[in-house]
Design a protein around this motif. Structure first.
Motif, PDB file in Angstrom:
ATOM      1  N   UNK A   1      52.069 -34.832 143.920  1.00 24.55           N
ATOM      2  CA  UNK A   1      51.206 -33.645 143.971  1.00 24.55           C
ATOM      3  C   UNK A   1      51.928 -32.624 144.831  1.00 24.55           C
ATOM      4  N   UNK A   2      51.772 -31.365 144.495  1.00 24.07           N
ATOM      5  CA  UNK A   2      52.418 -30.317 145.284  1.00 24.07           C
ATOM      6  C   UNK A   2      51.327 -29.454 145.910  1.00 24.07           C
TER       7      UNK A   2
ATOM      8  N   UNK B   1      59.704 -22.578 144.859  1.00 23.90           N
ATOM      9  CA  UNK B   1      60.223 -21.698 143.807  1.00 23.90           C
ATOM     10  C   UNK B   1      61.458 -20.951 144.300  1.00 23.90           C
ATOM     11  N   UNK B   2      61.412 -20.454 145.520  1.00 18.76           N
ATOM     12  CA  UNK B   2      62.562 -19.738 146.082  1.00 18.76           C
ATOM     13  C   UNK B   2      63.765 -20.668 146.227  1.00 18.76           C
TER      14      UNK B   2
ATOM     15  N   UNK C   1      56.657 -26.214 136.190  1.00 17.92           N
ATOM     16  CA  UNK C   1      56.134 -27.533 136.541  1.00 17.92           C
ATOM     17  C   UNK C   1      55.609 -27.575 137.976  1.00 17.92           C
ATOM     18  N   UNK C   2      56.327 -26.936 138.891  1.00 22.43           N
ATOM     19  CA  UNK C   2      55.882 -26.881 140.287  1.00 22.43           C
ATOM     20  C   UNK C   2      54.512 -26.216 140.366  1.00 22.43           C
TER      21      UNK C   2
ATOM     22  N   UNK D   1      52.372 -25.895 137.899  1.00 20.91           N
ATOM     23  CA  UNK D   1      51.428 -26.730 137.171  1.00 20.91           C
ATOM     24  C   UNK D   1      50.903 -27.865 138.044  1.00 20.91           C
ATOM     25  N   UNK D   2      51.789 -28.507 138.795  1.00 26.20           N
ATOM     26  CA  UNK D   2      51.381 -29.608 139.658  1.00 26.20           C
ATOM     27  C   UNK D   2      50.553 -29.122 140.845  1.00 26.20           C
ATOM     28  N   UNK D   3      50.774 -27.899 141.275  1.00 25.84           N
ATOM     29  CA  UNK D   3      50.020 -27.366 142.415  1.00 25.84           C
ATOM     30  C   UNK D   3      48.666 -26.801 141.992  1.00 25.84           C
ATOM     31  N   UNK D   4      48.649 -26.063 140.895  1.00 30.25           N
ATOM     32  CA  UNK D   4      47.438 -25.337 140.505  1.00 30.25           C
ATOM     33  C   UNK D   4      46.734 -25.923 139.289  1.00 30.25           C
TER      34      UNK D   4
END
Length: 166
Positions: A18-19, A28-29, A66-67, A69-72
Motif C-alpha cells: 500500500x502506498x 513520482x518525482x 500505478x503509484x 492507483x495504489x495510493x488513491x
C-alpha cells in the motif's frame, strides 16, 4: 498399487504494498532520477510480475499511474465496465480487430505537425484520408512529396513509427 499425484504447490501471490497518499509526490518525482534497473525493480514490487520489454518512458509512466492507483484507488468498477462496453461497441468484442485498429492510422481529428525548411506544416487525419492546406490527400507520402519535392515515406516524415498494419 496406484500412485497418488502429489498436490501442486502454487507460488504465493506477491504482496503489493500500500502506498500512503502523503508519499505519492515524492515517489513520482523520484521516478525521474531512477536508473532503468531500479525502475524495473519497482515494477516487480508494484505489479508483482516482470516488467515488459518496453522503453524507459513507458515503464516510468505506468509506474507513475500505478503509484497513484495504489495510493488513491483505481477505476471504479462502473467506470471499468463502461469502458469495456464502449470497446465492445467499437469492435464488437473482436480482439484481433481491436489490435489492428490500435496499430493503424491515427484517429480522425488528429493533427500531425512537422516543421520543414523553417515552415510548420499541419495535416489533419480524417476518416478516409488526410487534409493538408484545405485539400484531401490519400496518403501521408503524397503530402510529404508535396512539401519536400522528393519521395518520402509519409509515416516517417511525420514522425510516426511505421506504416499502418506493419
Amino acid at each position: 498399487m496406484t500412485r497418488r499425484a502429489l498436490p501442486q504447490l502454487q507460488p504465493a501471490a506477491p504482496t503489493i504494498p500500500k502506498i500512503p497518499p502523503a508519499d505519492v509526490l515524492g515517489r513520482l518525482a523520484a521516478l525521474q532520477a531512477l536508473p532503468t534497473a531500479a525502475l524495473k525493480q519497482q515494477w516487480r514490487e508494484l505489479f508483482g510480475k516482470e516488467p515488459p520489454p518496453f522503453n524507459r518512458a513507458y515503464i516510468q509512466s505506468r509506474l507513475a499511474y500505478r503509484i497513484q492507483e495504489l495510493a488513491y484507488g483505481g477505476l471504479k468498477p462502473e467506470t471499468r465496465a463502461r469502458l469495456e462496453a464502449l470497446g465492445e461497441q467499437l469492435d464488437g468484442g473482436n480482439v484481433v480487430l481491436r489490435r489492428i485498429r490500435a496499430d493503424s492510422r491515427p484517429l480522425p481529428g488528429t493533427r500531425l505537425v512537422r516543421e520543414y525548411d523553417g515552415v510548420q506544416h499541419v495535416v489533419t487525419v480524417r476518416a478516409d484520408d488526410f487534409e493538408f492546406e484545405g485539400r484531401p490527400y490519400r496518403s501521408l507520402s503524397a503530402i510529404a512529396r508535396h512539401i519536400t519535392g522528393t519521395r518520402w515515406n509519409g509515416w516517417t516524415f511525420f514522425g510516426l513509427k511505421g506504416r499502418p498494419g506493419a
